[in-house]
Structure formats: structure tokens, C-alpha cells
Write a protein that holds these residues in place. Structure first.
Motif, PDB file in Angstrom:
ATOM      1  N   THR A  25      19.667  13.234  -7.999  1.00 39.83           N
ATOM      2  CA  THR A  25      19.355  14.472  -8.914  1.00 39.83           C
ATOM      3  C   THR A  25      18.188  14.534 -10.135  1.00 39.83           C
ATOM      4  O   THR A  25      17.197  15.304  -9.518  1.00 39.83           O
ATOM      5  N   GLU A  26      17.682  13.235 -10.002  1.00 43.65           N
ATOM      6  CA  GLU A  26      15.797  13.371 -10.428  1.00 43.65           C
ATOM      7  C   GLU A  26      15.043  13.651  -9.537  1.00 43.65           C
ATOM      8  O   GLU A  26      14.727  14.356 -10.014  1.00 43.65           O
ATOM      9  N   MET A  27      15.017  13.099  -8.223  1.00 42.79           N
ATOM     10  CA  MET A  27      14.509  13.497  -7.484  1.00 42.79           C
ATOM     11  C   MET A  27      14.306  15.244  -6.830  1.00 42.79           C
ATOM     12  O   MET A  27      13.062  15.695  -6.473  1.00 42.79           O
ATOM     13  N   ALA A  28      15.443  15.696  -7.403  1.00 44.75           N
ATOM     14  CA  ALA A  28      15.375  17.114  -6.565  1.00 44.75           C
ATOM     15  C   ALA A  28      14.926  17.971  -7.646  1.00 44.75           C
ATOM     16  O   ALA A  28      14.164  18.782  -7.293  1.00 44.75           O
ATOM     17  N   ALA A  29      15.090  17.389  -8.946  1.00 37.93           N
ATOM     18  CA  ALA A  29      14.286  17.826 -10.335  1.00 37.93           C
ATOM     19  C   ALA A  29      12.904  17.909 -10.017  1.00 37.93           C
ATOM     20  O   ALA A  29      11.746  18.620 -10.353  1.00 37.93           O
ATOM     21  N   ASP A  30      11.808  16.834  -9.463  1.00 34.10           N
ATOM     22  CA  ASP A  30      10.768  16.611  -9.180  1.00 34.10           C
ATOM     23  C   ASP A  30      10.843  17.573  -7.868  1.00 34.10           C
ATOM     24  O   ASP A  30       8.983  18.200  -8.222  1.00 34.10           O
ATOM     25  N   ILE A  31      11.196  17.602  -7.019  1.00 34.28           N
ATOM     26  CA  ILE A  31      10.776  18.633  -5.774  1.00 34.28           C
ATOM     27  C   ILE A  31      10.707  20.204  -6.005  1.00 34.28           C
ATOM     28  O   ILE A  31      10.342  20.400  -6.055  1.00 34.28           O
ATOM     29  N   ASP A  32      12.132  20.166  -7.315  1.00 32.12           N
ATOM     30  CA  ASP A  32      12.182  21.414  -7.462  1.00 32.12           C
ATOM     31  C   ASP A  32      10.814  22.195  -8.060  1.00 32.12           C
ATOM     32  O   ASP A  32       9.848  23.152  -8.398  1.00 32.12           O
ATOM     33  N   ARG A  33      10.095  21.357  -9.128  1.00 36.17           N
ATOM     34  CA  ARG A  33       8.805  21.601 -10.035  1.00 36.17           C
ATOM     35  C   ARG A  33       7.719  21.770  -8.907  1.00 36.17           C
ATOM     36  O   ARG A  33       7.073  21.989  -9.032  1.00 36.17           O
ATOM     37  N   ASP A  34       7.662  19.935  -7.903  1.00 36.90           N
ATOM     38  CA  ASP A  34       6.705  20.340  -7.368  1.00 36.90           C
ATOM     39  C   ASP A  34       6.339  21.997  -6.576  1.00 36.90           C
ATOM     40  O   ASP A  34       5.157  21.891  -5.899  1.00 36.90           O
ATOM     41  N   TYR A  35       6.965  22.137  -6.001  1.00 38.61           N
ATOM     42  CA  TYR A  35       7.310  22.810  -5.405  1.00 38.61           C
ATOM     43  C   TYR A  35       7.807  24.560  -5.449  1.00 38.61           C
ATOM     44  O   TYR A  35       8.319  25.391  -5.060  1.00 38.61           O
ATOM     45  N   LYS A  36       7.812  24.680  -7.048  1.00 37.83           N
ATOM     46  CA  LYS A  36       7.564  25.931  -7.413  1.00 37.83           C
ATOM     47  C   LYS A  36       7.405  26.996  -6.395  1.00 37.83           C
ATOM     48  O   LYS A  36       8.310  28.028  -6.722  1.00 37.83           O
ATOM     49  N   ASP A  37       6.618  27.282  -6.355  1.00 43.48           N
ATOM     50  CA  ASP A  37       5.801  28.622  -6.014  1.00 43.48           C
ATOM     51  C   ASP A  37       5.376  28.178  -4.599  1.00 43.48           C
ATOM     52  O   ASP A  37       4.843  29.191  -3.754  1.00 43.48           O
ATOM     53  N   ARG A  38       6.434  27.465  -3.338  1.00 39.33           N
ATOM     54  CA  ARG A  38       5.662  27.295  -2.157  1.00 39.33           C
ATOM     55  C   ARG A  38       6.921  27.225  -1.336  1.00 39.33           C
ATOM     56  O   ARG A  38       8.253  26.624  -2.176  1.00 39.33           O
ATOM     57  N   GLU A  39       7.785  27.762  -0.439  1.00 35.84           N
ATOM     58  CA  GLU A  39       9.024  27.375   0.411  1.00 35.84           C
ATOM     59  C   GLU A  39       8.662  26.049   1.334  1.00 35.84           C
ATOM     60  O   GLU A  39       7.351  25.886   1.685  1.00 35.84           O
ATOM     61  N   VAL A  40       9.761  25.288   0.926  1.00 33.12           N
ATOM     62  CA  VAL A  40       9.770  23.627   1.531  1.00 33.12           C
ATOM     63  C   VAL A  40      10.873  23.792   2.608  1.00 33.12           C
ATOM     64  O   VAL A  40      11.590  24.084   2.346  1.00 33.12           O
ATOM     65  N   LEU A  41      10.236  23.464   3.633  1.00 39.57           N
ATOM     66  CA  LEU A  41      10.613  23.060   4.967  1.00 39.57           C
ATOM     67  C   LEU A  41      11.398  21.244   5.210  1.00 39.57           C
ATOM     68  O   LEU A  41      10.751  20.394   5.199  1.00 39.57           O
ATOM     69  N   LEU A  42      12.338  21.363   4.738  1.00 40.90           N
ATOM     70  CA  LEU A  42      13.291  19.769   4.845  1.00 40.90           C
ATOM     71  C   LEU A  42      13.593  18.672   6.116  1.00 40.90           C
ATOM     72  O   LEU A  42      13.796  19.553   7.308  1.00 40.90           O
ATOM     73  N   VAL A  43      12.382  17.518   6.612  1.00 38.15           N
ATOM     74  CA  VAL A  43      12.385  17.042   7.919  1.00 38.15           C
ATOM     75  C   VAL A  43      13.498  16.054   7.847  1.00 38.15           C
ATOM     76  O   VAL A  43      13.266  15.490   7.573  1.00 38.15           O
ATOM     77  N   GLY A  44      14.847  16.274   8.143  1.00 34.69           N
ATOM     78  CA  GLY A  44      15.936  15.320   7.993  1.00 34.69           C
ATOM     79  C   GLY A  44      15.467  14.665   9.904  1.00 34.69           C
ATOM     80  O   GLY A  44      15.155  14.816  10.467  1.00 34.69           O
ATOM     81  N   VAL A  45      15.360  13.275   9.030  1.00 33.11           N
ATOM     82  CA  VAL A  45      15.199  11.821  10.027  1.00 33.11           C
ATOM     83  C   VAL A  45      16.431  11.359  10.593  1.00 33.11           C
ATOM     84  O   VAL A  45      17.368  10.986   9.756  1.00 33.11           O
ATOM     85  N   LEU A  46      17.325  12.274  11.875  1.00 36.20           N
ATOM     86  CA  LEU A  46      18.471  11.720  12.195  1.00 36.20           C
ATOM     87  C   LEU A  46      18.422   9.965  12.448  1.00 36.20           C
ATOM     88  O   LEU A  46      17.688   9.503  13.769  1.00 36.20           O
ATOM     89  N   LYS A  47      19.165   9.819  12.822  1.00 39.98           N
ATOM     90  CA  LYS A  47      20.850  10.073  12.002  1.00 39.98           C
ATOM     91  C   LYS A  47      21.632   9.345  10.191  1.00 39.98           C
ATOM     92  O   LYS A  47      21.406   9.933  10.144  1.00 39.98           O
ATOM     93  N   GLY A  48      20.274   8.323   9.877  1.00 43.52           N
ATOM     94  CA  GLY A  48      20.073   8.355   8.836  1.00 43.52           C
ATOM     95  C   GLY A  48      20.103   9.322   8.200  1.00 43.52           C
ATOM     96  O   GLY A  48      20.771   8.370   6.374  1.00 43.52           O
ATOM     97  N   ALA A  49      18.843   9.376   8.246  1.00 40.70           N
ATOM     98  CA  ALA A  49      18.776  10.045   6.296  1.00 40.70           C
ATOM     99  C   ALA A  49      20.150  11.519   6.230  1.00 40.70           C
ATOM    100  O   ALA A  49      20.327  12.895   5.807  1.00 40.70           O
ATOM    101  N   VAL A  50      21.215  11.695   7.249  1.00 43.77           N
ATOM    102  CA  VAL A  50      22.215  12.771   6.722  1.00 43.77           C
ATOM    103  C   VAL A  50      22.577  13.214   5.970  1.00 43.77           C
ATOM    104  O   VAL A  50      22.739  13.834   5.054  1.00 43.77           O
ATOM    105  N   MET A  51      23.388  11.893   5.451  1.00 46.78           N
ATOM    106  CA  MET A  51      23.708  11.908   3.544  1.00 46.78           C
ATOM    107  C   MET A  51      22.446  12.251   3.099  1.00 46.78           C
ATOM    108  O   MET A  51      23.114  12.862   1.586  1.00 46.78           O
ATOM    109  N   VAL A  52      21.167  11.774   2.542  1.00 48.80           N
ATOM    110  CA  VAL A  52      20.365  11.600   2.006  1.00 48.80           C
ATOM    111  C   VAL A  52      20.143  13.450   1.970  1.00 48.80           C
ATOM    112  O   VAL A  52      20.427  14.060   1.021  1.00 48.80           O
ATOM    113  N   MET A  53      19.895  14.159   2.816  1.00 50.51           N
ATOM    114  CA  MET A  53      19.398  15.297   3.256  1.00 50.51           C
ATOM    115  C   MET A  53      20.717  15.921   2.809  1.00 50.51           C
ATOM    116  O   MET A  53      20.086  16.770   2.043  1.00 50.51           O
TER     117      MET A  53
END
Length: 183
Positions: A25-53
Motif C-alpha cells: 500500500t505504501e509503495m503503491a502510494a509512492d508510485i501513484d505520486r511519482d507517475y502522477k502525470d505519466r502512464e506507467v507500464l508495469l513489466v513483471g518478471v515471471l514467474k516470481g513477480a506474479v504475486m507482487v505484480m
């Protein structure tokens, strides 16, 4: 799965399910703030990042796009080999995209260093890194990681997407795998 399901397969729980949810939740708030005026593409690294992503994307309040890449430097062992193979490449053209690599864990950093260089070479406007876990003592290369969930000891950890021989990914916390399991 819970702690009782694992029996003597684990030794120490380092990060609980509640701690993971809170930190995401804290990390998401930081990302929302940092990318406020930009569209972000999340690139997940399989397979381990599935849960985090998945959990990170749900915690974000801004729209995101997602893509996946599978790279390997482990095989079935417990240490990175340093030789990177692309098992699944991205479907998205990265030209002028703001890319946020989402990782489960950074230990040696060798694979991630290679991936960072590879994605930057594709013309991305920016490439940043978000990881749930980091092993500072295992680092072999210096990588600037913008968002870090938790630092963990240089031990073989499983859970929350991290596996040993494709097992334990569905454990909702992060724990050290007992040496008798992988010896």
C-alpha cells in the motif's frame, strides 16, 4: 498455505502477510505520486513477480498497463548462474514508454542489471525498478532500485512468489527454506 502446512520446511519467517500488504500500500502510494502525470507500464518478471505484480496493480489508484517477461539465470539451483536467457519476451514496444520493472527479489543483481540494460536499449523514456525483497549482502552489482519492500538476509527464502523447484510460491509470507529441503 500456512506455517503449519510447511512443517519443518522453513526455519524463520522474515516478512508476514500483513507486513507485505501494508508495505505494498505504501509503495503503491509512492508510485501513484511519482507517475502522477505519466502512464506507467508495469513489466513483471515471471514467474516470481506474479504475486507482487497482481497485488501492486490492485493497490494503485492510477491506470497502468502490464506486460510480462520471463528471464532465467537459476535453473533448478539456489544461486544465480549469471547467464541470462529470455524465455518470454515482452509484447509491448517500449519506445517512449515509462517502464517500471516489478521484481519479487533482488539478490546478486546480475540478472536485473542485464534486464535494465536490455529494456533501456529498446528506447524506453524511463526505466525504474520496484522489488518486494532485496538481499543487500548478496549484491554483486550496484543497481538503483527506486521502490523496495523489505531487505532480507542472504539466505534462501521462499514464499510470496519465490520458489524452490516450483514449490512454495503460494506461501503468503516470506521465510527461509530449511537447508535439508535443498541439500
Amino acid at each position: 498455505m500456512d506455517e503449519q502446512d510447511l512443517g519443518d520446511d522453513i526455519t524463520t519467517i522474515h516478512v508476514t502477510e500483513a507486513q507485505i500488504k501494508h508495505r505494498l500500500t505504501e509503495m503503491a502510494a509512492d508510485i501513484d505520486r511519482d507517475y502522477k502525470d505519466r502512464e506507467v507500464l508495469l513489466v513483471g518478471v515471471l514467474k516470481g513477480a506474479v504475486m507482487v505484480m497482481a497485488d501492486l496493480a490492485r493497490a494503485l489508484h492510477s491506470p497502468v498497463r502490464m506486460d510480462w517477461m520471463a528471464v532465467s539465470s537459476y535453473g533448478s539451483g539456489t544461486k544465480s548462474s549469471g547467464v541470462v536467457r529470455i524465455l518470454k519476451d515482452l509484447d509491448t514496444d517500449l519506445k517512449d514508454q515509462h517502464v517500471l520493472i516489478v521484481e519479487d527479489i533482488i539478490d546478486s543483481g546480475l540478472t536485473l542489471s542485464w534486464l535494465l540494460t536490455n529494456l533501456k536499449s529498446r528506447g524506453a523514456a524511463s526505466v525504474e525498478i520496484c522489488t518486494m525483497l532485496r538481499k543487500p549482502e548478496a549484491s554483486k552489482v550496484d543497481i538503483d532500485v527506486k521502490y523496495v519492500g523489505f531487505d532480507v538476509p542472504n539466505e534462501f527464502v521462499i514464499g510470496y512468489g519465490l520458489d524452490f523447484a516450483e514449490k512454495y510460491r503460494n506461501v503468503p509470507f516470506v521465510a527461509t527454506l530449511a537447508p535439508h529441503v535443498y541439500s
